[in-house]
Design a protein around this motif. Structure first.
Motif, PDB file in Angstrom:
ATOM      1  N   GLN A  56     -20.639  -2.267   4.364  1.00 35.41           N
ATOM      2  CA  GLN A  56     -19.578  -3.159   4.840  1.00 35.41           C
ATOM      3  C   GLN A  56     -19.844  -3.528   6.295  1.00 35.41           C
ATOM      4  O   GLN A  56     -20.406  -2.732   7.040  1.00 35.41           O
ATOM      5  CB  GLN A  56     -18.222  -2.457   4.784  1.00 35.41           C
ATOM      6  CG  GLN A  56     -17.894  -1.859   3.424  1.00 35.41           C
ATOM      7  CD  GLN A  56     -16.530  -1.182   3.391  1.00 35.41           C
ATOM      8  OE1 GLN A  56     -15.915  -0.938   4.433  1.00 35.41           O
ATOM      9  NE2 GLN A  56     -16.062  -0.870   2.194  1.00 35.41           N
ATOM     10  N   LYS A 104      -2.612   1.880   9.518  1.00 36.15           N
ATOM     11  CA  LYS A 104      -2.840   0.777   8.575  1.00 36.15           C
ATOM     12  C   LYS A 104      -1.555   0.014   8.306  1.00 36.15           C
ATOM     13  O   LYS A 104      -0.486   0.616   8.226  1.00 36.15           O
ATOM     14  CB  LYS A 104      -3.328   1.321   7.231  1.00 36.15           C
ATOM     15  CG  LYS A 104      -4.725   1.853   7.219  1.00 36.15           C
ATOM     16  CD  LYS A 104      -5.071   2.165   5.768  1.00 36.15           C
ATOM     17  CE  LYS A 104      -6.474   2.643   5.634  1.00 36.15           C
ATOM     18  NZ  LYS A 104      -6.820   2.858   4.217  1.00 36.15           N
ATOM     19  N   HIS A 138     -17.345   4.094  -0.223  1.00 42.47           N
ATOM     20  CA  HIS A 138     -16.282   3.338  -0.885  1.00 42.47           C
ATOM     21  C   HIS A 138     -16.693   3.216  -2.355  1.00 42.47           C
ATOM     22  O   HIS A 138     -17.717   2.608  -2.663  1.00 42.47           O
ATOM     23  CB  HIS A 138     -16.152   1.954  -0.240  1.00 42.47           C
ATOM     24  CG  HIS A 138     -15.181   1.059  -0.951  1.00 42.47           C
ATOM     25  ND1 HIS A 138     -14.005   0.624  -0.376  1.00 42.47           N
ATOM     26  CD2 HIS A 138     -15.206   0.524  -2.199  1.00 42.47           C
ATOM     27  CE1 HIS A 138     -13.357  -0.135  -1.250  1.00 42.47           C
ATOM     28  NE2 HIS A 138     -14.066  -0.218  -2.354  1.00 42.47           N
ATOM     29  N   GLY A 179      -9.240  -5.867   5.507  1.00 40.95           N
ATOM     30  CA  GLY A 179      -9.669  -5.180   6.721  1.00 40.95           C
ATOM     31  C   GLY A 179      -8.784  -5.470   7.930  1.00 40.95           C
ATOM     32  O   GLY A 179      -9.013  -4.950   9.016  1.00 40.95           O
ATOM     33  N   GLU A 191      -6.253   1.849  -2.454  1.00 43.14           N
ATOM     34  CA  GLU A 191      -5.353   0.756  -2.844  1.00 43.14           C
ATOM     35  C   GLU A 191      -5.777   0.197  -4.189  1.00 43.14           C
ATOM     36  O   GLU A 191      -6.857   0.515  -4.688  1.00 43.14           O
ATOM     37  CB  GLU A 191      -5.376  -0.357  -1.797  1.00 43.14           C
ATOM     38  CG  GLU A 191      -6.718  -1.032  -1.665  1.00 43.14           C
ATOM     39  CD  GLU A 191      -6.660  -2.327  -0.862  1.00 43.14           C
ATOM     40  OE1 GLU A 191      -5.564  -2.896  -0.703  1.00 43.14           O
ATOM     41  OE2 GLU A 191      -7.720  -2.783  -0.420  1.00 43.14           O
ATOM     42  N   ARG A 225      -5.463  10.190   7.740  1.00 42.45           N
ATOM     43  CA  ARG A 225      -6.562  10.880   8.398  1.00 42.45           C
ATOM     44  C   ARG A 225      -7.813  10.013   8.266  1.00 42.45           C
ATOM     45  O   ARG A 225      -8.031   9.375   7.242  1.00 42.45           O
ATOM     46  CB  ARG A 225      -6.824  12.245   7.766  1.00 42.45           C
ATOM     47  CG  ARG A 225      -7.994  12.953   8.450  1.00 42.45           C
ATOM     48  CD  ARG A 225      -8.451  14.176   7.725  1.00 42.45           C
ATOM     49  NE  ARG A 225      -7.407  15.188   7.656  1.00 42.45           N
ATOM     50  CZ  ARG A 225      -7.413  16.181   6.770  1.00 42.45           C
ATOM     51  NH1 ARG A 225      -8.375  16.261   5.876  1.00 42.45           N
ATOM     52  NH2 ARG A 225      -6.440  17.060   6.767  1.00 42.45           N
ATOM     53  N   LYS A 230       0.807  -1.222   0.000  1.00 43.89           N
ATOM     54  CA  LYS A 230       0.000   0.000   0.000  1.00 43.89           C
ATOM     55  C   LYS A 230       0.837   1.268   0.000  1.00 43.89           C
ATOM     56  O   LYS A 230       0.452   2.270  -0.603  1.00 43.89           O
ATOM     57  CB  LYS A 230      -0.935   0.011   1.207  1.00 43.89           C
ATOM     58  CG  LYS A 230      -1.999  -1.054   1.107  1.00 43.89           C
ATOM     59  CD  LYS A 230      -3.012  -0.904   2.210  1.00 43.89           C
ATOM     60  CE  LYS A 230      -4.003  -2.038   2.104  1.00 43.89           C
ATOM     61  NZ  LYS A 230      -5.220  -1.813   2.845  1.00 43.89           N
ATOM     62  N   ILE A 238     -11.425   9.612   7.450  1.00 40.69           N
ATOM     63  CA  ILE A 238     -12.458  10.373   6.733  1.00 40.69           C
ATOM     64  C   ILE A 238     -13.818   9.987   7.317  1.00 40.69           C
ATOM     65  O   ILE A 238     -14.156   8.802   7.361  1.00 40.69           O
ATOM     66  CB  ILE A 238     -12.422  10.062   5.216  1.00 40.69           C
ATOM     67  CG1 ILE A 238     -11.010  10.244   4.644  1.00 40.69           C
ATOM     68  CG2 ILE A 238     -13.454  10.886   4.458  1.00 40.69           C
ATOM     69  CD1 ILE A 238     -10.525  11.651   4.532  1.00 40.69           C
TER      70      ILE A 238
HETATM   71  P1  ADP Z   1      -8.182  -3.444   3.288  1.00 39.72           P
HETATM   72  O1  ADP Z   1      -7.168  -3.604   2.204  1.00 39.72           O
HETATM   73  O2  ADP Z   1      -7.715  -4.064   4.576  1.00 39.72           O
HETATM   74  O3  ADP Z   1      -9.557  -3.855   2.885  1.00 39.72           O
HETATM   75  P2  ADP Z   1      -8.644  -0.592   2.739  1.00 39.72           P
HETATM   76  O4  ADP Z   1      -7.561   0.403   2.814  1.00 39.72           O
HETATM   77  O5  ADP Z   1      -9.080  -1.022   1.378  1.00 39.72           O
HETATM   78  O6  ADP Z   1      -8.226  -1.868   3.628  1.00 39.72           O
HETATM   79  O7  ADP Z   1      -9.894  -0.046   3.538  1.00 39.72           O
HETATM   80  C1  ADP Z   1     -11.036  -0.841   3.781  1.00 39.72           C
HETATM   81  C2  ADP Z   1     -12.198   0.019   4.265  1.00 39.72           C
HETATM   82  O8  ADP Z   1     -11.829   0.756   5.453  1.00 39.72           O
HETATM   83  C3  ADP Z   1     -12.631   1.104   3.287  1.00 39.72           C
HETATM   84  O9  ADP Z   1     -13.552   0.640   2.336  1.00 39.72           O
HETATM   85  C4  ADP Z   1     -13.255   2.129   4.221  1.00 39.72           C
HETATM   86  O10 ADP Z   1     -14.539   1.688   4.609  1.00 39.72           O
HETATM   87  C5  ADP Z   1     -12.366   2.061   5.450  1.00 39.72           C
HETATM   88  N1  ADP Z   1     -11.275   3.077   5.383  1.00 39.72           N
HETATM   89  C6  ADP Z   1     -10.032   2.894   4.885  1.00 39.72           C
HETATM   90  N2  ADP Z   1      -9.286   4.021   4.990  1.00 39.72           N
HETATM   91  C7  ADP Z   1     -10.067   4.949   5.572  1.00 39.72           C
HETATM   92  C8  ADP Z   1      -9.865   6.310   5.989  1.00 39.72           C
HETATM   93  N3  ADP Z   1      -8.703   6.939   5.809  1.00 39.72           N
HETATM   94  N4  ADP Z   1     -10.911   6.951   6.568  1.00 39.72           N
HETATM   95  C9  ADP Z   1     -12.087   6.311   6.799  1.00 39.72           C
HETATM   96  N5  ADP Z   1     -12.335   5.037   6.444  1.00 39.72           N
HETATM   97  C10 ADP Z   1     -11.343   4.344   5.848  1.00 39.72           C
END
Ligand code: ADP
Length: 481
Positions: A235, A161, A211, A168, A291, A204, A120, A206
């Motif tokens: 989700q 992260k 999504h 997730g 990502e 940050r 990532k 959000i």
């Molecule tokens: P993974 O690869 O583990 O699934 P992601 O980065 O794709 O992780 O994020 C999964 C979900 O987490 C997103 O669809 C969103 O709902 C939430 N999310 C991720 N980053 C943020 C953020 N910066 N602010 C708020 N929610 C987030």
């Protein structure tokens, strides 16, 4: 580059996706080869295959994640290509590389492009270099004092992260500065145990984002298109359950800007094949890159239903060296499609996965309805793998029509023997916020309460009997309980 036609395709997966890939391959006249674990011996993906090979064992590391075993079987079966599906080895560059080195076509991007986008932090840096907007945060992995300082600059709430994260896992929300040091420690050790890499970065948080992700398709000759977007805001535990295309209430300018940003990124990465660029979108339609998923997505059918394209067919055609026969301006979305993931999991108990014998299993068949299914009545839902049973996808001229068709389809769905989430999906589909298309990723946390669901259709005594029968069959059939 020399290309040859694919005649024998090994599908390195199980369940609905292994069925779905073979269906397209067989339609194209390709001989399909299934691999299976002990518990999957009689599964639909094995029965439909033209040839089948036993992996031995059950746990993922011994079976669908075992690179050496899968390669040995592919050689024995004289496969000329391998489709990894999603999950398991689909995003593992070492697998892609080993397959290619064995002289077998890997149906996916090159190992290099996969590695470039799979991490990532690396993907964010590349995105930034081509002007794709990022969530404000750290541009690289952080540790110790530096992390604390960066957290102060980003502000709270923030997310920690895992750089190697996915599914997730390894994500932590921090509300206050005083909680940061401990959260950082935990996130790093979680990342280490889940992914073998303790690196984390900060973003940050959000508030109430949607999504929205862009499906892309790129051939080996430099042609690439985006197949519009999907909204996957519904989700639970940061994992999608209901997805749709197009995304409701998205301005056409935003849609185009996101599609073009996704194309810039995948071109910069030298990426080919099907892939998905994920974003979160805030209330003002600012979009931020999350990502890239370097594989076919679970939710790809909604895109197929509004574009009329078969993505697996295109993956195979691209792997054979064919050019995309169309350009961006040839593509127009048609109508609306919504997918519900029917999971063997208990919405009354924090969506805990469920396993057992499907002693009743009936899915509807109707016009404008697509069912991607991995099980049949009398089959076993193992506890070793992802608990996805089937995907129910409804198409309509309008979003309202698609919702109504999906509701009817779920109404006709019967699953007995394992816990499942059909009534949870009905709850979401019937909710005014969903019906208005005003959802965000915290919808389930904010609006769902298990008490809102009806009682289960069976009385406790009936459930008890059903469980005992299922237990007995599993025990006698497999010698396990
Ligand atoms: P993974 O690869 O583990 O699934 P992601 O980065 O794709 O992780 O994020 C999964 C979900 O987490 C997103 O669809 C969103 O709902 C939430 N999310 C991720 N980053 C943020 C953020 N910066 N602010 C708020 N929610 C987030």
């Amino acid at each position: 580059m020399t290309f040859r036609p694919i005649r024998r395709l090994l599908v390195a997966n199980r369940g609905e996706i292994a069925v779905r890939i073979q269906r397209t391959a067989q339609r194209m006249g390709i001989h399909t080869i299934a691999i299976y674990s002990e518990v999957d011996r009689y599964a639909p993906h094995v029965e439909m295959a033209n040839e089948r090979y036993f992996l031995g064992g059950d746990i993922p590391a011994e079976t669908y994640l075992n690179i050496e075993k899968i390669l040995a079987l592919a050689r024995e079966a004289k496969a000329d290509a391998i489709h990894p599906g999603y999950g398991f080895l689909s995003e593992n560059p070492a697998f892609a590389k080993a397959v290619t080195e064995a002289g077998i076509v890997f149906i996916g991007p090159s190992a290099e492009a996969m590695a470039r986008l799979g991490n990532k932090v690396a993907a964010k840096q590349l995105a930034q270099s081509v002007g794709v907007p990022l969530v404000p945060g750290t541009a690289s992995a952080v540790v110790g004092e530096e992390a604390l300082k960066a957290a102060g600059e980003i502000g709270y709430p923030l997310l920690i992260k895992a750089a190697a994260g996915g599914g997730g896992k390894g994500m932590r929300k921090v509300l206050r500065p005083e909680d940061f040091p401990e959260a950082l420690q935990r996130a790093q050790s979680e990342a280490l145990s889940a992914f073998g890499d303790p690196s984390v970065f900060l973003e940050r948080y959000i508030e109430k984002p949607r999504h929205v992700e862009i499906q892309i398709l790129a051939d080996l000759h430099g042609n690439a298109v985006y197949l519009f977007e999907r909204d996957c805001s519904i989700q639970r535990r940061h994992q999608k359950v209901i997805e749709e295309a197009p995304a409701p209430h998205l301005r056409p300018e935003t849609r185009t800007a996101m599609g073009e940003a996704a194309l810039r990124l995948i071109k910069a990465a030298g990426y080919t094949q099907a892939g998905t660029v994920e974003f979160i979108v805030d209330a003002d339609e600012n979009f931020y890159f999350l990502e890239v998923n370097t594989r076919l997505q679970v939710e790809h059918p909604v895109t197929e239903m509004i574009t009329g394209l078969d993505l697996v067919e295109w993956q195979i055609r691209i792997a054979q060296g064919e050019r995309l026969g169309f350009t961006q301006t040839d593509l127009r979305p048609n109508g609306h499609a919504i997918e519900a993931r029917l999971y063997a999991e208990d919405p009354r108990s924090n969506f805990l996965p469920s396993s057992g014998l499907l002693y009743k299993y009936r899915l509807p068949a109707r016009p404008h309805l697509r069912i991607d299914n991995g099980y049949e009545e009398g089959g076993i839902v193992p506890l070793y793998y992802d608990p996805l049973l089937a995907k129910i996808i409804a198409w309509g001229e309008t979003r309202t029509e698609a919702i109504a068709r999906l509701q009817q389809a779920l109404h006709e769905t019967v699953v007995l023997g394992v816990e499942h989430n059909a009534d949870f999906i009905q709850f979401v589909l019937g909710h005014p916020i969903f019906q208005e298309g005003r959802m965000h990723t915290h919808f389930v946390d904010e609006h769902f309460d298990p008490k809102l669901l009806d009682q289960t259709p069976l009385t406790p005594e009936e459930q008890e009997v059903a469980r005992a029968v299922a237990h007995w069959i599993v025990a006698t059939w497999y010698g396990k309980t």
